[in-house]
Design a protein around this motif. Structure first.
Motif, PDB file in Angstrom:
ATOM      1  N   GLN A 178       1.466 -20.786  -0.073  1.00  0.00           N
ATOM      2  CA  GLN A 178       1.693 -20.153  -1.523  1.00  0.00           C
ATOM      3  C   GLN A 178       0.711 -18.978  -1.491  1.00  0.00           C
ATOM      4  OE1 GLN A 178      -0.332 -22.748  -4.474  1.00  0.00           O
ATOM      5  NE2 GLN A 178       0.911 -21.704  -6.208  1.00  0.00           N
ATOM      6  N   GLU A 179      -0.398 -19.073  -1.074  1.00  0.00           N
ATOM      7  CA  GLU A 179      -1.058 -17.730  -0.820  1.00  0.00           C
ATOM      8  C   GLU A 179      -0.487 -16.698   0.082  1.00  0.00           C
ATOM      9  OE1 GLU A 179      -5.689 -16.260  -0.318  1.00  0.00           O
ATOM     10  OE2 GLU A 179      -4.957 -18.279   0.506  1.00  0.00           O
ATOM     11  N   ALA A 180       0.144 -17.125   1.278  1.00  0.00           N
ATOM     12  CA  ALA A 180       1.121 -16.024   2.060  1.00  0.00           C
ATOM     13  C   ALA A 180       2.090 -15.532   1.196  1.00  0.00           C
ATOM     14  CB  ALA A 180       1.531 -16.828   3.253  1.00  0.00           C
ATOM     15  N   ALA A 181       2.706 -16.196   0.342  1.00  0.00           N
ATOM     16  CA  ALA A 181       3.908 -15.593  -0.518  1.00  0.00           C
ATOM     17  C   ALA A 181       3.293 -14.667  -1.453  1.00  0.00           C
ATOM     18  CB  ALA A 181       4.565 -16.721  -1.195  1.00  0.00           C
ATOM     19  N   MET A 182       1.989 -15.052  -1.967  1.00  0.00           N
ATOM     20  CA  MET A 182       1.414 -14.171  -3.025  1.00  0.00           C
ATOM     21  C   MET A 182       1.088 -12.844  -2.444  1.00  0.00           C
ATOM     22  SD  MET A 182      -1.797 -12.955  -3.898  1.00  0.00           S
ATOM     23  CE  MET A 182      -3.113 -14.120  -3.080  1.00  0.00           C
ATOM     24  N   MET A 183       0.539 -12.900  -1.174  1.00  0.00           N
ATOM     25  CA  MET A 183       0.012 -11.688  -0.538  1.00  0.00           C
ATOM     26  C   MET A 183       1.101 -10.882  -0.043  1.00  0.00           C
ATOM     27  SD  MET A 183      -2.875 -13.493   1.826  1.00  0.00           S
ATOM     28  CE  MET A 183      -3.515 -12.068   2.749  1.00  0.00           C
ATOM     29  N   VAL A 184       2.458 -11.404   0.205  1.00  0.00           N
ATOM     30  CA  VAL A 184       3.685 -10.679   0.518  1.00  0.00           C
ATOM     31  C   VAL A 184       4.001  -9.873  -0.592  1.00  0.00           C
ATOM     32  CG1 VAL A 184       6.024 -11.129   0.909  1.00  0.00           C
ATOM     33  CG2 VAL A 184       4.496 -12.229   2.406  1.00  0.00           C
ATOM     34  N   GLN A 185       3.929 -10.516  -1.823  1.00  0.00           N
ATOM     35  CA  GLN A 185       4.506  -9.948  -3.046  1.00  0.00           C
ATOM     36  C   GLN A 185       3.373  -8.574  -3.496  1.00  0.00           C
ATOM     37  OE1 GLN A 185       5.377 -11.953  -6.507  1.00  0.00           O
ATOM     38  NE2 GLN A 185       7.206 -12.953  -5.595  1.00  0.00           N
ATOM     39  N   LEU A 186       2.201  -8.895  -2.954  1.00  0.00           N
ATOM     40  CA  LEU A 186       1.358  -7.580  -3.255  1.00  0.00           C
ATOM     41  C   LEU A 186       1.359  -6.396  -2.222  1.00  0.00           C
ATOM     42  CD1 LEU A 186      -2.095  -9.615  -3.702  1.00  0.00           C
ATOM     43  CD2 LEU A 186      -0.645  -8.442  -5.372  1.00  0.00           C
ATOM     44  N   LEU A 187       2.140  -6.567  -1.130  1.00  0.00           N
ATOM     45  CA  LEU A 187       2.173  -5.572  -0.131  1.00  0.00           C
ATOM     46  C   LEU A 187       2.886  -4.297  -0.867  1.00  0.00           C
ATOM     47  CD1 LEU A 187       3.082  -7.290   3.185  1.00  0.00           C
ATOM     48  CD2 LEU A 187       1.202  -6.164   2.491  1.00  0.00           C
ATOM     49  N   PRO A 188       3.980  -4.245  -1.496  1.00  0.00           N
ATOM     50  CA  PRO A 188       4.437  -3.142  -2.026  1.00  0.00           C
ATOM     51  C   PRO A 188       3.731  -2.537  -3.106  1.00  0.00           C
ATOM     52  CG  PRO A 188       6.075  -4.994  -2.215  1.00  0.00           C
ATOM     53  CD  PRO A 188       4.971  -5.522  -1.763  1.00  0.00           C
ATOM     54  N   LEU A 189       2.905  -3.286  -4.250  1.00  0.00           N
ATOM     55  CA  LEU A 189       1.974  -2.908  -4.901  1.00  0.00           C
ATOM     56  C   LEU A 189       0.754  -2.141  -3.957  1.00  0.00           C
ATOM     57  CD1 LEU A 189       1.726  -5.865  -7.664  1.00  0.00           C
ATOM     58  CD2 LEU A 189       3.080  -3.563  -7.496  1.00  0.00           C
ATOM     59  N   MET A 190       0.370  -2.513  -2.988  1.00  0.00           N
ATOM     60  CA  MET A 190      -0.733  -1.943  -2.522  1.00  0.00           C
ATOM     61  C   MET A 190      -0.418  -0.605  -1.844  1.00  0.00           C
ATOM     62  SD  MET A 190      -2.123  -5.251  -0.171  1.00  0.00           S
ATOM     63  CE  MET A 190      -3.500  -4.519   0.720  1.00  0.00           C
ATOM     64  N   ALA A 191       0.885  -0.469  -1.467  1.00  0.00           N
ATOM     65  CA  ALA A 191       1.393   0.901  -0.836  1.00  0.00           C
ATOM     66  C   ALA A 191       1.488   1.834  -2.319  1.00  0.00           C
ATOM     67  CB  ALA A 191       3.083   0.780  -0.668  1.00  0.00           C
ATOM     68  N   VAL A 192       1.994   1.388  -3.222  1.00  0.00           N
ATOM     69  CA  VAL A 192       1.793   2.240  -4.459  1.00  0.00           C
ATOM     70  C   VAL A 192       0.353   2.727  -4.900  1.00  0.00           C
ATOM     71  CG1 VAL A 192       2.392   2.342  -7.004  1.00  0.00           C
ATOM     72  CG2 VAL A 192       4.014   1.325  -5.327  1.00  0.00           C
ATOM     73  N   THR A 193      -0.505   1.632  -4.863  1.00  0.00           N
ATOM     74  CA  THR A 193      -1.909   2.044  -4.821  1.00  0.00           C
ATOM     75  C   THR A 193      -2.527   3.119  -4.234  1.00  0.00           C
ATOM     76  OG1 THR A 193      -2.163  -0.200  -5.912  1.00  0.00           O
ATOM     77  CG2 THR A 193      -4.121   1.251  -5.401  1.00  0.00           C
ATOM     78  N   GLN A 194      -2.142   2.988  -2.815  1.00  0.00           N
ATOM     79  CA  GLN A 194      -2.695   4.205  -1.869  1.00  0.00           C
ATOM     80  C   GLN A 194      -2.161   5.545  -2.240  1.00  0.00           C
ATOM     81  OE1 GLN A 194      -2.487   3.391   2.485  1.00  0.00           O
ATOM     82  NE2 GLN A 194      -4.393   4.067   2.680  1.00  0.00           N
ATOM     83  N   LYS A 195      -0.817   5.400  -2.787  1.00  0.00           N
ATOM     84  CA  LYS A 195      -0.260   6.723  -3.009  1.00  0.00           C
ATOM     85  C   LYS A 195      -0.908   7.354  -4.279  1.00  0.00           C
ATOM     86  CE  LYS A 195       4.477   6.017  -0.971  1.00  0.00           C
ATOM     87  NZ  LYS A 195       5.801   5.884  -1.319  1.00  0.00           N
ATOM     88  N   VAL A 196      -1.196   6.406  -5.170  1.00  0.00           N
ATOM     89  CA  VAL A 196      -1.765   6.969  -6.562  1.00  0.00           C
ATOM     90  C   VAL A 196      -3.356   7.579  -6.182  1.00  0.00           C
ATOM     91  CG1 VAL A 196      -2.580   6.256  -8.916  1.00  0.00           C
ATOM     92  CG2 VAL A 196      -0.343   5.677  -7.860  1.00  0.00           C
ATOM     93  N   VAL A 197      -4.040   6.770  -5.427  1.00  0.00           N
ATOM     94  CA  VAL A 197      -5.484   6.935  -5.068  1.00  0.00           C
ATOM     95  C   VAL A 197      -5.589   7.463  -3.496  1.00  0.00           C
ATOM     96  CG1 VAL A 197      -7.556   6.182  -4.922  1.00  0.00           C
ATOM     97  CG2 VAL A 197      -6.168   5.139  -6.400  1.00  0.00           C
ATOM     98  N   PRO A 198      -5.152   8.713  -3.191  1.00  0.00           N
ATOM     99  CA  PRO A 198      -5.036   9.152  -1.752  1.00  0.00           C
ATOM    100  C   PRO A 198      -6.171   9.370  -0.896  1.00  0.00           C
ATOM    101  CG  PRO A 198      -4.706  11.179  -3.365  1.00  0.00           C
ATOM    102  CD  PRO A 198      -4.897   9.680  -4.179  1.00  0.00           C
ATOM    103  N   GLU A 199      -7.453   9.277  -1.648  1.00  0.00           N
ATOM    104  CA  GLU A 199      -8.466   9.463  -0.940  1.00  0.00           C
ATOM    105  C   GLU A 199      -8.873   8.101  -0.117  1.00  0.00           C
ATOM    106  OE1 GLU A 199      -9.517   8.979  -5.287  1.00  0.00           O
ATOM    107  OE2 GLU A 199      -8.194  10.304  -3.894  1.00  0.00           O
ATOM    108  N   VAL A 200      -8.262   7.107  -0.458  1.00  0.00           N
ATOM    109  CA  VAL A 200      -8.557   5.866  -0.020  1.00  0.00           C
ATOM    110  C   VAL A 200      -7.988   5.578   1.228  1.00  0.00           C
ATOM    111  CG1 VAL A 200      -8.157   3.416  -0.147  1.00  0.00           C
ATOM    112  CG2 VAL A 200      -8.565   4.510  -2.154  1.00  0.00           C
ATOM    113  N   ARG A 201      -8.701   5.194   2.407  1.00  0.00           N
ATOM    114  CA  ARG A 201      -8.084   5.251   4.011  1.00  0.00           C
ATOM    115  C   ARG A 201      -7.466   4.016   4.311  1.00  0.00           C
ATOM    116  NH1 ARG A 201     -10.456   6.890   8.489  1.00  0.00           N
ATOM    117  NH2 ARG A 201     -10.959   8.992   7.358  1.00  0.00           N
ATOM    118  N   ARG A 202      -7.907   2.583   3.756  1.00  0.00           N
ATOM    119  CA  ARG A 202      -7.390   1.532   3.816  1.00  0.00           C
ATOM    120  C   ARG A 202      -7.486   0.402   2.694  1.00  0.00           C
ATOM    121  NH1 ARG A 202      -9.545  -1.692   9.201  1.00  0.00           N
ATOM    122  NH2 ARG A 202     -11.460  -1.637   7.783  1.00  0.00           N
ATOM    123  N   LEU A 203      -6.449  -0.247   2.631  1.00  0.00           N
ATOM    124  CA  LEU A 203      -6.507  -1.218   1.301  1.00  0.00           C
ATOM    125  C   LEU A 203      -6.264  -2.433   1.880  1.00  0.00           C
ATOM    126  CD1 LEU A 203      -6.615  -1.043  -1.691  1.00  0.00           C
ATOM    127  CD2 LEU A 203      -4.396  -1.049  -1.979  1.00  0.00           C
TER     128      LEU A 203
END
Length: 685
Positions: free
Chosen positions: A186-211
């Motif tokens: 269940q937690e793996a499924a939650m983390m899979v759904q968070l991957l696209p949101l993490m990509a969007v977050t790094q585009k919005v905050v470009p100074e972040v090296r890793r999320l």
């Protein structure tokens, strides 16, 4: 002779008395001069003391004013620096709040996932989760799980990776808790759904090296994508500072946690962690890494190169510095007792001690501190004041220069006024001279007009008298005259009428040109056509003298008023026929001169004397010369030709030699054949 003898003692006594009297008189004069000199010296000393006192007082007053200006400038600099530090701290706060906001959004999305799918059996089964589980298809406890092979249409540049420890590795680490396989999935499924949101977050905050999202179940979701065998996250998962500091033991409030990587690492990072807690159970933490170099750039530049902008944590450790090179470890190394002295976000003042001002960040347990060495603000203030004084002196010099220039200009204006008065007198004298010349010119023109009308009246009266006499003869004797005599009379009357008509036509056209009453309507036409018409008009006169007119103008086109061009050619041809010998030849030729066409009428007649050429070309009609057979005229033809040529932007030129003939030429604007132009345009199209 009687000689009185004086003893030596008496002589010496008299000598001493005389000497004493002389010495007494000379000693009195130096005494009076010394008194005068002493009085003068005392006056000068008093004057010197007053002058020295005045100069000292002026210097003291100037020093006080200068110090007041410097002190005011120092306070102004301190105020500016304080405001700049606070503004930069606010700017960094805004960026930190944005990063925290995105981490908070990821945490809320994870909580929402558990609210939507409370039971492991209800979790969605997407392509990413399927690929993650398929990385260990036999559920081998010795093999890890990962998204090293992304399913289509996902690309490694668009989405991150999900990595999980093998069951054996997770069991060997007490910090890892993976008791329930269903909850793990269940937690793996939650983390899979968070991957696209993490990509969007790094585009919005470009100074972040890793999320990252680090799970206590031994999994980590990271963006950007990295292969599982190219990262050491799994080996450090249990001891990761972000996971330990975000846990309930060190972070019971569940707030954001800031950590700094070790100083010996080449690429130091500042890490922000946000724990994920569900129903009192700590699941993991969301983490973002920001390079320390990027935070250093956010500090910005400082006014002086020997000053420093520092980012300090709550314990006084320096996180970043605006200066090049390695930064000191503690604020106390730069500013002794700095954290205690800057408590409450205040500032340190003083000329012989460092100037420092701090501003606390609201979104992180950090302070932004500006530290300048002793006397630095004093030097800056003194430079500004010196520049101001120099500017004042320069302004004073400029004002003196301007006053001097104004005085010079006033004197110059006075001289110019005198000169203008002289020039006005001279101009009045010149105007009077010009007026007299204009009067003489008008008198000359009136005489020319009178002579012109006399010539015209004479030339009109003669043909009309002849026509009246011949028509009267016809009226009286026509019945008794033969048909041949009647026809001869009629031809003679026709020639006279034709001459009168030509005279009137030239006269009217010349007068219209003089009064600008003739409309100027240029158009494109071939020169050969107008030459042919002009030759036709003078054909009878040429035939009467057996003169041949040769047309050699060629196929050329001009842009001109056709009527005016015809009048020019007709008058020039009439003159050529008039002054040619019987049986002669008149040539009409043309040649191009740039953008104009020169048309010349050449005869081999009697020619013109050089003294008469200027009279023929001057303004107004001139005296007419008889032709080779006694032909008469008014002298109006060449005047009309000259004026019509000027209307076309050209001029009339006469070249003549007595006894050898005359060349009369003029120019018209040259043009192209319209049909040829259209053909070329069609070819280009």
């Amino acid at each position: 002779m009687m000689v009185k003898k004086i003893s030596g003692k008496t002589a010496r006594s008299h000598q001493g008395q005389a000497t004493g009297i002389g010495m007494g008189d000379h000693g009195a004069e130096p005494g009076r001069a010394g008194h005068i000199w002493r009085a003068a010296a005392q006056g000068l000393a008093h004057l010197d003391r007053v002058l020295i006192a005045a100069l000292g007082l002026g210097a003291l007053l100037g020093a006080v004013l200068l110090w007041w200006q410097i002190n005011g400038r120092i306070h102004a600099l301190e105020s500016v620096l304080t405001n700049q530090i606070r503004l930069r701290a606010s700017a960094i706060d805004v960026q930190i709040q944005a990063a925290q906001g995105h981490l908070e959004a990821l945490r809320q999305r994870a909580e929402l996932f558990y609210a939507e799918y409370p039971a492991p059996a209800e979790m969605p089964q997407g392509s990413l989760l399927t690929a993650f589980l398929a990385s260990n298809p036999g559920n081998d406890p010795t093999l890890p799980y990962s998204l090293d092979r992304l399913p289509p249409p996902y690309l490694t540049s668009q989405i991150g990776n999900l990595i999980a420890l093998s069951a054996e590795d997770a069991a060997q680490q007490p910090e890892i808790s993976r008791a329930d396989a269903g909850a793990w999935r269940q937690e793996a499924a939650m983390m899979v759904q968070l991957l696209p949101l993490m990509a969007v977050t790094q585009k919005v905050v470009p100074e972040v090296r890793r999320l990252l999202y680090i799970s206590r179940a031994g999994m980590v979701a990271l963006h950007p994508w990295v292969r599982s065998d190219e990262t050491d996250l799994l080996l450090q998962l249990a001891t990761a500072p972000a996971l330990r500091h975000a846990g309930p033991s060190l972070n019971p409030q569940g707030g954001p946690v800031w950590t700094l990587s070790a100083p010996d690492q080449p690429d130091r990072m500042v890490t922000l962690s946000l724990p994920l807690t569900l129903e009192g159970r700590f699941l993991g933490s969301f983490t973002l890494d920001v390079p320390l170099a990027g935070i250093r750039e956010k500090l910005g530049s400082v006014i002086r190169t020997d000053a420093a902008m520092l980012l300090v944590d709550g314990t006084g450790h320096i996180i970043a510095s605006s200066q090049d090179g390695p930064a000191p470890a503690l604020l106390d190394d730069v500013l002794p007792g700095g954290m205690d002295r800057l408590a409450g976000g205040g500032a340190l003042h003083g000329f012989n001690q460092p100037f420092a001002v701090s501003a606390a960040l609201k979104s992180a347990p950090w302070h932004m501190v500006y530290v300048a060495p002793p006397f630095s603000l004093l030097l800056v203030a003194m430079q500004d004041v010196v520049i101001s004084v120099l500017g004042f002196v320069a302004s004073l010099l400029v004002m003196l220069f301007i006053v001097r220039r104004l005085m010079q200009r006033t004197l110059k204006l006075r001289d110019q006024a005198v000169q203008a008065e002289r020039d006005a007198r001279a101009a009045a004298e010149r105007a009077l001279t010009d007026l007299r010349a204009a009067h003489d010119e008008l008198d000359f023109l009136n005489r020319e007009k009178t002579r012109f009308f006399s010539l015209v009246s004479h030339d009109l009266r003669g043909p009309f008298n002849s026509m009246l006499g011949m028509t009267q003869e016809l009226a009286d004797h026509a019945p008794r005259m033969s048909a041949e005599d009647t026809a001869d009379f009629a031809r003679t009357v026709h020639d006279m009428a034709r001459k009168v008509f030509d005279l009137l036509e030239n006269l009217l056209q010349w007068s219209r040109v003089q009064m600008s009453g003739t409309p100027f309507a240029p158009k494109v036409f071939p020169v050969r056509d107008v030459v042919s018409d002009a030759v036709r008009d003078v054909a009878s006169a040429a035939l009467g003298k057996d003169i041949q007119i040769l047309d050699a103008v060629g196929e050329r086109w001009v842009l001109a008023d056709r009527t005016m061009a015809l009048a020019i050619l007709r008058n020039l041809l009439m003159n050529a026929v008039k002054f040619s010998h019987p049986g002669g030849v008149v040539h009409v030729t043309s040649r191009a001169q740039g953008d104009r066409l020169e048309i010349a009428v050449t005869d081999k007649g009697i020619g013109i004397e050089p003294s008469q050429l200027e009279l023929l070309l001057r303004a107004g009609p001139g005296a007419s010369r008889p032709g080779t057979q006694g032909e008469t005229g008014t002298g109006l033809g060449l005047t009309l030709v000259r004026d019509l040529a000027l209307r076309h932007g050209g001029e009339l030129r006469l070249e003549s030699e007595p006894g050898r003939g005359t060349i009369a030429s003029f120019t018209l604007p040259l043009s192209a054949d319209p049909a040829e132009t259209r053909r070329l345009a069609a070819t280009v199209d």
